[in-house]
Design a protein around this motif. Structure first.
Motif, PDB file in Angstrom:
ATOM      1  N   TYR A  28       0.815  -1.214   0.000  1.00  0.00           N
ATOM      2  CA  TYR A  28       0.000   0.000   0.000  1.00  0.00           C
ATOM      3  C   TYR A  28       0.850   1.267   0.000  1.00  0.00           C
ATOM      4  O   TYR A  28       0.349   2.347  -0.220  1.00  0.00           O
ATOM      5  N   ASP A  29       2.140   1.088   0.218  1.00  0.00           N
ATOM      6  CA  ASP A  29       3.107   2.183   0.091  1.00  0.00           C
ATOM      7  C   ASP A  29       4.221   1.664  -0.810  1.00  0.00           C
ATOM      8  O   ASP A  29       4.842   0.635  -0.510  1.00  0.00           O
ATOM      9  N   LYS A  30       4.473   2.331  -1.923  1.00  0.00           N
ATOM     10  CA  LYS A  30       5.475   1.862  -2.893  1.00  0.00           C
ATOM     11  C   LYS A  30       6.829   1.554  -2.272  1.00  0.00           C
ATOM     12  O   LYS A  30       7.527   0.656  -2.713  1.00  0.00           O
ATOM     13  N   LYS A  31       7.197   2.301  -1.229  1.00  0.00           N
ATOM     14  CA  LYS A  31       8.524   2.094  -0.647  1.00  0.00           C
ATOM     15  C   LYS A  31       8.654   0.737   0.047  1.00  0.00           C
ATOM     16  O   LYS A  31       9.763   0.275   0.284  1.00  0.00           O
ATOM     17  N   ASP A  32       7.540   0.068   0.360  1.00  0.00           N
ATOM     18  CA  ASP A  32       7.582  -1.250   0.991  1.00  0.00           C
ATOM     19  C   ASP A  32       7.704  -2.391  -0.017  1.00  0.00           C
ATOM     20  O   ASP A  32       8.063  -3.510   0.341  1.00  0.00           O
ATOM     21  N   ALA A  33       7.416  -2.122  -1.264  1.00  0.00           N
ATOM     22  CA  ALA A  33       7.406  -3.167  -2.291  1.00  0.00           C
ATOM     23  C   ALA A  33       8.761  -3.853  -2.478  1.00  0.00           C
ATOM     24  O   ALA A  33       8.790  -5.076  -2.625  1.00  0.00           O
ATOM     25  N   PRO A  34       9.901  -3.137  -2.468  1.00  0.00           N
ATOM     26  CA  PRO A  34      11.170  -3.845  -2.642  1.00  0.00           C
ATOM     27  C   PRO A  34      11.445  -4.877  -1.544  1.00  0.00           C
ATOM     28  O   PRO A  34      11.993  -5.948  -1.820  1.00  0.00           O
ATOM     29  N   LEU A  35      11.060  -4.571  -0.319  1.00  0.00           N
ATOM     30  CA  LEU A  35      11.255  -5.541   0.759  1.00  0.00           C
ATOM     31  C   LEU A  35      10.403  -6.779   0.516  1.00  0.00           C
ATOM     32  O   LEU A  35      10.886  -7.913   0.653  1.00  0.00           O
ATOM     33  N   LEU A  36       9.159  -6.584   0.124  1.00  0.00           N
ATOM     34  CA  LEU A  36       8.301  -7.729  -0.177  1.00  0.00           C
ATOM     35  C   LEU A  36       8.862  -8.535  -1.352  1.00  0.00           C
ATOM     36  O   LEU A  36       8.872  -9.765  -1.316  1.00  0.00           O
TER      37      LEU A  36
END
Length: 88
Positions: A28-36
């Motif tokens: 839900y926040d683009k900045k979290d996508a790389p970790l996922l």
């Protein structure tokens, strides 16, 4: 299994499986996508670390020095993360 970050065009990020192209998660926040997206690689790295450290030299014996105890503690944390990632 490789995952990469895609975009929804808004403030969300998609995590997509490279081989099949299926969406595996929405951040839900683009900045979290790389970790996922890194999750499969992180799990594999922790499993390799656990395998490499899983030798009899890393026991809780009192003669273990500080560095060895620190590695053993890191291995315990890695094992906990592996179990969580596997849903165990």
């Amino acid at each position: 299994m490789e995952w990469y970050v895609g975009s929804t065009g808004n403030h969300q990020g998609l995590v997509i499986e490279e081989e099949s192209g299926r969406n595996v998660a929405v951040a839900y926040d683009k900045k979290d996508a790389p970790l996922l997206a890194a999750a499969p690689e992180l799990l594999k790295a922790l499993q390799r670390l656990d395998d490499a450290v899983s030798q009899d030299i890393l026991t809780d014996a009192p003669e273990c020095d500080k560095a060895v105890r620190a590695v053993a503690a890191a291995q315990r944390r890695a094992r906990a993360a592996i179990s969580k990632a596997k849903g165990e």
